[in-house]
Design a protein around this motif. Structure first.
Motif, PDB file in Angstrom:
ATOM      1  N   UNK A 241      38.529  88.433 -11.544  1.00 56.14           N
ATOM      2  CA  UNK A 241      37.632  89.516 -11.664  1.00 56.14           C
ATOM      3  C   UNK A 241      38.361  90.459 -12.749  1.00 56.14           C
ATOM      4  N   UNK A 242      37.174  91.329 -13.319  1.00 53.72           N
ATOM      5  CA  UNK A 242      37.736  92.380 -14.121  1.00 53.72           C
ATOM      6  C   UNK A 242      36.653  93.532 -13.476  1.00 53.72           C
ATOM      7  N   UNK A 243      37.509  94.731 -13.260  1.00 57.40           N
ATOM      8  CA  UNK A 243      38.574  95.047 -13.010  1.00 57.40           C
ATOM      9  C   UNK A 243      39.094  94.721 -11.535  1.00 57.40           C
ATOM     10  N   UNK A 331      33.224  99.015 -17.933  1.00 53.75           N
ATOM     11  CA  UNK A 331      32.073  99.415 -17.531  1.00 53.75           C
ATOM     12  C   UNK A 331      31.666  98.144 -16.419  1.00 53.75           C
ATOM     13  N   UNK A 332      31.438  98.658 -15.101  1.00 49.42           N
ATOM     14  CA  UNK A 332      31.112  97.893 -14.288  1.00 49.42           C
ATOM     15  C   UNK A 332      32.177  96.689 -13.674  1.00 49.42           C
ATOM     16  N   UNK A 333      31.695  95.602 -13.073  1.00 46.49           N
ATOM     17  CA  UNK A 333      32.598  94.440 -12.562  1.00 46.49           C
ATOM     18  C   UNK A 333      31.982  93.299 -13.132  1.00 46.49           C
ATOM     19  N   UNK A 395      28.789  97.116  -9.811  1.00 48.96           N
ATOM     20  CA  UNK A 395      29.837  97.390  -8.712  1.00 48.96           C
ATOM     21  C   UNK A 395      30.209  96.002  -8.475  1.00 48.96           C
ATOM     22  N   UNK A 396      31.243  95.839  -7.747  1.00 51.34           N
ATOM     23  CA  UNK A 396      32.030  94.504  -7.434  1.00 51.34           C
ATOM     24  C   UNK A 396      30.858  93.901  -6.331  1.00 51.34           C
ATOM     25  N   UNK A 397      30.599  94.756  -5.146  1.00 51.04           N
ATOM     26  CA  UNK A 397      29.583  94.430  -4.156  1.00 51.04           C
ATOM     27  C   UNK A 397      28.387  93.592  -4.968  1.00 51.04           C
TER      28      UNK A 397
END
Length: 450
Positions: A241-243, A331-333, A395-397
């Motif tokens: 994953x990033x970040x 920016x984002x996930x 977002x991560x979600x």
């Protein structure tokens, strides 16, 4: 300026490099073993040269044949990808002697950072925090055991020339040491031709955090943020994953600056990765530097918008970085799942064979890096990675939700894969909450057996 690149690799990374070169107007040469003549990378390149039979030692590891193919086709540069000869200093040196541009760091830097015990020494001298352990290499099990007994268990045995999880063993007790040392050193010798080892203190429930570095020939070094690679099985990454879910801006700044400091201490140039482990108290320690492009580079590209393969080629061609640290914005996930040809229910046994049916998902924020096509025969001789499935969202979600969708849509028939197993990870309560570390997959497997 680089005009023609020979790709000294195969599979999805060779396809990825060919596509980047095409976008840059650079001609490409693929190499292949006899079993790979119908592989996608061999079909997509402008030229293809068969360099030997299926075993890697007779084809993709044959420096003489690769260099001959480069000279015969008039290529002026070689991109090694990852694996095979990508971190082989002798190969980089031979390229230089043949006036071929090696798209990566110099042989001297590969030597310094590719040998893990030498890299530890370099980082210690530069003031970069390292995991407590040996400063000098270990050559015998008896010498290693004396040090481990003094250090206290558990410890981690690692191959100095290692990578990809090979030549690594966790030793929990004194009684286990000699057996684990012998098996790890033999694996290292078989994989890298070098059974030199070193020992580190094992840090339980740690996260694996790596920082992407770009450095040009003019002293400019930047980092492109971190990747969390804690979802692993037997030291092989499965999801990246990033970040990272657990790193705030203050810690990111500190770790990023340390990663740049480490790269400068190594005299680094081109794309590389500084790898850390992060303990439960947010203390971080250098563990190694990968002097090549990483399998998981795509998640960094998705959150930064920077094409790392293109930057590698531009740096190797003598160009300066066109951006500074201040220009880089996360920016984002993004999440990547590695899809392997293997059967998790049979102890992840490899599953070579013919892909009888294939459907790849798509949509906004979805990226597939693969060399698969319907009718392709996956050979038994090479790594089982067949698809890198990546998603990006705000977002991560949202990224997790998107990954659920694309894992459910991906269809690969004719072979066994780990698609369902990856789906189980993505839906696990602890993964969703970010309560993971490098031991998460083993714990999950134990839960299933209970």
């Amino acid at each position: 300026m680089i005009k023609k690149v020979l790709i000294a690799n195969r599979g999805e990374i060779a396809v990825r490099i060919i596509r980047a070169c095409r976008e840059m107007g650079i001609n490409t040469v693929a190499i292949c073993s006899d079993i790979d003549k119908d592989a996608l990378h061999a079909q997509l390149a402008d030229e293809t040269v068969c360099i030997g039979p299926m075993p890697s030692k007779d084809s993709y590891l044959r420096m003489d044949r690769i260099l001959s193919a480069t000279l015969a086709t008039g290529a002026d540069a070689i991109h090694p990808g990852f694996g095979f000869l990508s971190e082989n200093s002798k190969f980089a040196d031979l390229c230089s002697k043949c006036n071929i541009t090696f798209i990566g760091p110099s042989a001297e830097v590969i030597d310094r950072m590719g040998n893990k015990s030498e890299a530890r020494k370099t980082m210690m001298e530069a003031g970069v925090p390292v995991v407590p352990g040996t400063k000098e290499p270990i050559f015998t099990a008896e010498d290693g055991k004396k040090i481990a007994d003094e250090m206290g268990y558990p410890v981690m045995i690692k191959a100095s020339a290692g990578g990809g999880g090979k030549g690594m063993r966790i030793v929990q007790t004194e009684e286990e040491f000699l057996h684990h040392f012998e098996t790890a050193s033999q694996e290292a010798k078989n994989s890298f031709g070098d059974d030199t080892m070193y020992i580190e203190k094992y840090i339980p429930k740690a996260r694996h955090i790596e920082f992407q570095i770009l450095a040009d020939n003019y002293g400019n070094v930047v980092h492109l943020g971190e990747r969390d690679c804690s979802i692993q099985r037997r030291h092989q990454k499965m999801i990246e994953e990033a970040p990272s879910f657990v790193i705030n801006e203050e810690l990111r700044k500190t770790m990023g600056e340390t990663a740049i400091k480490a790269a400068k201490a190594a005299g680094y140039c081109n794309a590389g990765t500084i790898e850390f482990i992060l303990d439960q108290d947010n203390n971080f320690y250098f563990i190694e530097m990968n002097t090549r492009i990483q399998v998981e580079h795509g998640v960094t590209e998705m959150v930064t918008g920077i094409d790392l393969i293109r930057e590698q080629i531009k740096i190797a061609g003598g160009e300066k970085l066109s951006f500074t640290q201040e220009d880089i914005e996360i920016k984002g996930h993004s999440i990547e799942c590695r899809i392997n040809a293997e059967n998790p229910s049979k102890n992840f046994m490899p599953s070579p064979g013919v892909v009888s049916s294939l459907h790849m998902p798509g949509g906004n924020g979805v990226r597939i890096d693969s060399a698969l096509y319907t009718g392709y025969r996956i050979p038994a001789a090479y790594d089982s990675l067949i698809v890198k499935l990546m998603v990006h969202d705000a977002t991560r979600e949202l990224a997790i939700q998107k990954m659920r969708g694309v894992l459910g849509e991906l269809v690969i028939e004719g072979i066994d894969t780990n698609i369902d197993f990856q789906y189980q990870i993505i839906n696990h309560e602890d993964y969703i909450k970010g309560k993971t570390d490098t031991g998460f997959v083993e714990r999950m497997l134990s839960e299933k057996e209970a």
